[in-house]
Design a protein around this motif. Structure first.
Motif, PDB file in Angstrom:
ATOM      1  N   MET A   2      31.553  15.175  39.206  1.00 56.10           N
ATOM      2  CA  MET A   2      30.550  16.233  39.339  1.00 56.10           C
ATOM      3  C   MET A   2      30.598  16.754  40.765  1.00 56.10           C
ATOM      4  N   LEU A   3      30.783  18.067  40.910  1.00 60.61           N
ATOM      5  CA  LEU A   3      30.802  18.704  42.215  1.00 60.61           C
ATOM      6  C   LEU A   3      29.571  19.600  42.322  1.00 60.61           C
ATOM      7  N   THR A   4      28.864  19.513  43.430  1.00 65.74           N
ATOM      8  CA  THR A   4      27.706  20.367  43.649  1.00 65.74           C
ATOM      9  C   THR A   4      27.807  20.995  45.032  1.00 65.74           C
ATOM     10  N   GLY A   5      27.204  22.143  45.165  1.00 66.38           N
ATOM     11  CA  GLY A   5      27.220  22.820  46.451  1.00 66.38           C
ATOM     12  C   GLY A   5      26.200  23.936  46.482  1.00 66.38           C
ATOM     13  N   ASP A   6      25.960  24.445  47.668  1.00 64.50           N
ATOM     14  CA  ASP A   6      25.036  25.546  47.870  1.00 64.50           C
ATOM     15  C   ASP A   6      25.796  26.702  48.486  1.00 64.50           C
ATOM     16  N   VAL A   7      25.521  27.913  48.008  1.00 66.38           N
ATOM     17  CA  VAL A   7      26.129  29.121  48.538  1.00 66.38           C
ATOM     18  C   VAL A   7      24.991  30.049  48.938  1.00 66.38           C
ATOM     19  N   SER A   8      25.050  30.521  50.166  1.00 67.76           N
ATOM     20  CA  SER A   8      24.045  31.495  50.583  1.00 67.76           C
ATOM     21  C   SER A   8      24.745  32.637  51.309  1.00 67.76           C
ATOM     22  N   ILE A   9      24.316  33.844  50.994  1.00 66.93           N
ATOM     23  CA  ILE A   9      24.848  35.048  51.628  1.00 66.93           C
ATOM     24  C   ILE A   9      23.688  35.691  52.366  1.00 66.93           C
ATOM     25  N   GLY A  10      23.901  35.933  53.639  1.00 63.59           N
ATOM     26  CA  GLY A  10      22.821  36.480  54.445  1.00 63.59           C
ATOM     27  C   GLY A  10      23.305  37.551  55.385  1.00 63.59           C
ATOM     28  N   LEU A  11      22.352  38.242  55.939  1.00 63.53           N
ATOM     29  CA  LEU A  11      22.629  39.295  56.901  1.00 63.53           C
ATOM     30  C   LEU A  11      21.586  39.184  57.998  1.00 63.53           C
ATOM     31  N   ALA A  12      22.023  39.124  59.219  1.00 65.11           N
ATOM     32  CA  ALA A  12      21.145  39.013  60.379  1.00 65.11           C
ATOM     33  C   ALA A  12      20.213  37.800  60.249  1.00 65.11           C
ATOM     34  N   ARG A  13      20.764  36.693  59.836  1.00 62.89           N
ATOM     35  CA  ARG A  13      20.050  35.421  59.679  1.00 62.89           C
ATOM     36  C   ARG A  13      18.932  35.475  58.642  1.00 62.89           C
ATOM     37  N   ILE A  14      19.052  36.396  57.689  1.00 65.52           N
ATOM     38  CA  ILE A  14      18.107  36.482  56.578  1.00 65.52           C
ATOM     39  C   ILE A  14      18.899  36.234  55.305  1.00 65.52           C
ATOM     40  N   ASP A  15      18.507  35.194  54.572  1.00 62.76           N
ATOM     41  CA  ASP A  15      19.212  34.880  53.325  1.00 62.76           C
ATOM     42  C   ASP A  15      18.898  35.924  52.274  1.00 62.76           C
ATOM     43  N   LEU A  16      19.954  36.570  51.769  1.00 63.39           N
ATOM     44  CA  LEU A  16      19.784  37.572  50.724  1.00 63.39           C
ATOM     45  C   LEU A  16      20.043  36.989  49.349  1.00 63.39           C
ATOM     46  N   VAL A  17      21.056  36.146  49.247  1.00 62.42           N
ATOM     47  CA  VAL A  17      21.422  35.519  47.975  1.00 62.42           C
ATOM     48  C   VAL A  17      21.604  34.041  48.223  1.00 62.42           C
ATOM     49  N   TYR A  18      21.002  33.227  47.365  1.00 57.17           N
ATOM     50  CA  TYR A  18      21.154  31.772  47.437  1.00 57.17           C
ATOM     51  C   TYR A  18      21.473  31.261  46.041  1.00 57.17           C
ATOM     52  N   ALA A  19      22.484  30.462  45.944  1.00 57.09           N
ATOM     53  CA  ALA A  19      22.854  29.905  44.635  1.00 57.09           C
ATOM     54  C   ALA A  19      23.226  28.439  44.797  1.00 57.09           C
ATOM     55  N   ARG A  20      22.747  27.636  43.887  1.00 58.41           N
ATOM     56  CA  ARG A  20      23.147  26.241  43.822  1.00 58.41           C
ATOM     57  C   ARG A  20      24.181  26.139  42.710  1.00 58.41           C
ATOM     58  N   VAL A  21      25.344  25.580  43.021  1.00 60.21           N
ATOM     59  CA  VAL A  21      26.458  25.527  42.085  1.00 60.21           C
ATOM     60  C   VAL A  21      26.726  24.077  41.714  1.00 60.21           C
ATOM     61  N   SER A  22      26.833  23.813  40.413  1.00 64.04           N
ATOM     62  CA  SER A  22      27.207  22.490  39.917  1.00 64.04           C
ATOM     63  C   SER A  22      28.381  22.659  38.977  1.00 64.04           C
ATOM     64  N   LEU A  23      29.375  21.804  39.128  1.00 65.62           N
ATOM     65  CA  LEU A  23      30.586  21.894  38.329  1.00 65.62           C
ATOM     66  C   LEU A  23      30.931  20.510  37.806  1.00 65.62           C
ATOM     67  N   LEU A  24      31.140  20.413  36.503  1.00 72.35           N
ATOM     68  CA  LEU A  24      31.523  19.155  35.876  1.00 72.35           C
ATOM     69  C   LEU A  24      32.973  19.266  35.441  1.00 72.35           C
ATOM     70  N   LEU A  25      33.808  18.363  35.941  1.00 77.01           N
ATOM     71  CA  LEU A  25      35.212  18.318  35.549  1.00 77.01           C
ATOM     72  C   LEU A  25      35.454  17.027  34.791  1.00 77.01           C
ATOM     73  N   CYS A  26      35.901  17.155  33.551  1.00 72.42           N
ATOM     74  CA  CYS A  26      36.272  15.982  32.777  1.00 72.42           C
ATOM     75  C   CYS A  26      37.155  16.422  31.628  1.00 72.42           C
ATOM     76  N   ALA A  27      37.753  15.483  30.963  1.00 70.92           N
ATOM     77  CA  ALA A  27      38.602  15.781  29.826  1.00 70.92           C
ATOM     78  C   ALA A  27      37.738  16.258  28.659  1.00 70.92           C
ATOM     79  N   ALA A  28      38.276  17.166  27.859  1.00 74.70           N
ATOM     80  CA  ALA A  28      37.518  17.748  26.753  1.00 74.70           C
ATOM     81  C   ALA A  28      37.125  16.697  25.725  1.00 74.70           C
ATOM     82  N   ASP A  29      37.937  15.673  25.538  1.00 70.59           N
ATOM     83  CA  ASP A  29      37.584  14.649  24.542  1.00 70.59           C
ATOM     84  C   ASP A  29      36.391  13.817  24.981  1.00 70.59           C
ATOM     85  N   LYS A  30      36.019  13.867  26.255  1.00 69.37           N
ATOM     86  CA  LYS A  30      34.806  13.194  26.719  1.00 69.37           C
ATOM     87  C   LYS A  30      33.572  14.013  26.376  1.00 69.37           C
ATOM     88  N   VAL A  31      33.708  15.344  26.410  1.00 69.81           N
ATOM     89  CA  VAL A  31      32.592  16.230  26.117  1.00 69.81           C
ATOM     90  C   VAL A  31      32.442  16.432  24.618  1.00 69.81           C
TER      91      VAL A  31
END
Length: 96
Positions: free
Chosen positions: A40-69
């Motif tokens: 499981m990979l997680t991270g935060d992405v924020s896009i800002g301008l002049a030190r003001i956050d305009l877009v914030y997204a929390r990203v989670s990614l699950l990598l595993c074999a399809a037969d597990k899911v």
């Protein structure tokens, strides 16, 4: 109590060696191990301008074999496709 000089010292086994084994792992071994166990990979992405956050997204990614899911799926791609097609057809008939 001093250690016996005739007896070799116990070697600490690294965590990587306990998981992948004592032999030198290849990239294929590592990818296979990661996909079979899953990661499981997680991270935060924020896009800002002049030190003001305009877009914030929390990203989670699950990598595993399809037969597990999807453990009930057939390993044969033709059979799997046929089963999924039949399930879609039945769902359409129920809705109609």
């Amino acid at each position: 109590m001093s250690p016996d000089p005739r007896r070799p010292a116990r070697r600490q086994v690294p965590a990587v060696e306990r998981i992948l084994g004592p032999e030198e792992p290849t990239l294929l071994d590592i990818v296979d191990n990661v996909l079979s166990k899953g990661v499981m990979l997680t991270g935060d992405v924020s896009i800002g301008l002049a030190r003001i956050d305009l877009v914030y997204a929390r990203v989670s990614l699950l990598l595993c074999a399809a037969d597990k899911v999807l453990p009930g799926e057939s390993h044969d791609p033709i059979t799997r496709h046929s089963e999924r097609f039949q399930a879609r057809q039945q769902a359409r008939r129920r809705r109609a």
